[in-house]
Design a protein around this motif. Structure first.
Motif, PDB file in Angstrom:
ATOM      1  N   THR A   1       0.860  -1.178   0.000  1.00  0.00           N
ATOM      2  CA  THR A   1       0.000   0.000   0.000  1.00  0.00           C
ATOM      3  C   THR A   1       0.896   1.228   0.000  1.00  0.00           C
ATOM      4  O   THR A   1       1.764   1.368   0.855  1.00  0.00           O
ATOM      5  CB  THR A   1      -0.929   0.015   1.227  1.00  0.00           C
TER       6      THR A   1
ATOM      7  N   ARG B   1       2.371   6.476 -10.384  1.00  0.00           N
ATOM      8  CA  ARG B   1       1.026   6.078  -9.962  1.00  0.00           C
ATOM      9  C   ARG B   1       0.573   7.082  -8.920  1.00  0.00           C
ATOM     10  O   ARG B   1       0.778   6.878  -7.728  1.00  0.00           O
ATOM     11  CB  ARG B   1       1.025   4.677  -9.377  1.00  0.00           C
TER      12      ARG B   1
ATOM     13  N   GLN C   1      -3.092   3.582  -2.059  1.00  0.00           N
ATOM     14  CA  GLN C   1      -3.521   2.628  -3.083  1.00  0.00           C
ATOM     15  C   GLN C   1      -2.706   1.346  -2.986  1.00  0.00           C
ATOM     16  O   GLN C   1      -1.548   1.373  -2.604  1.00  0.00           O
ATOM     17  CB  GLN C   1      -3.385   3.245  -4.484  1.00  0.00           C
ATOM     18  N   GLU C   2      -3.355   0.223  -3.304  1.00  0.00           N
ATOM     19  CA  GLU C   2      -2.648  -1.053  -3.325  1.00  0.00           C
ATOM     20  C   GLU C   2      -1.971  -1.210  -4.685  1.00  0.00           C
ATOM     21  O   GLU C   2      -2.592  -1.012  -5.726  1.00  0.00           O
ATOM     22  CB  GLU C   2      -3.607  -2.211  -3.063  1.00  0.00           C
ATOM     23  N   ILE C   3      -0.702  -1.578  -4.629  1.00  0.00           N
ATOM     24  CA  ILE C   3       0.088  -1.710  -5.851  1.00  0.00           C
ATOM     25  C   ILE C   3       0.773  -3.072  -5.825  1.00  0.00           C
ATOM     26  O   ILE C   3       1.442  -3.417  -4.847  1.00  0.00           O
ATOM     27  CB  ILE C   3       1.146  -0.593  -5.959  1.00  0.00           C
TER      28      ILE C   3
ATOM     29  N   SER D   1       0.661   5.571  -0.876  1.00  0.00           N
ATOM     30  CA  SER D   1      -0.161   6.741  -1.206  1.00  0.00           C
ATOM     31  C   SER D   1      -1.641   6.374  -1.259  1.00  0.00           C
ATOM     32  O   SER D   1      -2.381   6.829  -2.131  1.00  0.00           O
ATOM     33  CB  SER D   1       0.283   7.372  -2.527  1.00  0.00           C
TER      34      SER D   1
END
Length: 125
Positions: A63, A112, A67-69, A65
């Protein structure tokens, strides 16, 4: 004594200044220790070693910022601001460092949002 000239260069590798090395982090750290400290500011070499030490060893989800990446092995998610604070560089110097690495094909970058996914084409063991 029979000496045979050996070409260790793969057939598809150009004859320019391109090297493929297998080495471990102990060697890189020992080379890094020889570099003078500059008030805690990392050298470009030390910054590159930092990237190697912090990249994913195995595929997984992180995770960043908010968001899950998904990251593959050889990837790291961070931000220029985060690296600027850790390395004691300006954000512009971090960005220019990555632009230079990207130009040589050493890394690829994918933005991203506020996060940057850095990919280093390395084999990991």
């Amino acid at each position: 004594m029979n000496r045979t000239k050996r070409n260790h260069k793969p057939e598809n590798m150009k004859s320019e200044n391109t090297f493929s090395l297998t080495l471990n982090m102990v060697l890189l750290r020992s080379l890094q220790e020889d570099r003078p400290a500059d008030g805690g500011r990392l050298s470009r070499y030390s910054a590159f070693v930092y990237l190697l030490e912090h990249m994913n060893r195995q595929p997984g989800t992180v995770t960043a910022s908010g968001q899950e990446i998904f990251l593959s092995a050889g990837q790291l998610v961070t931000s220029y601001s985060e690296l600027a604070a850790v390395w004691k560089w300006s954000r512009d110097n971090v960005r220019n460092f990555f632009l230079a690495l990207e130009k040589t094909g050493t890394v690829s970058l994918e933005r991203r949002g506020k996060a940057t996914v850095i990919s280093l084409p390395v084999g990991m063991t």
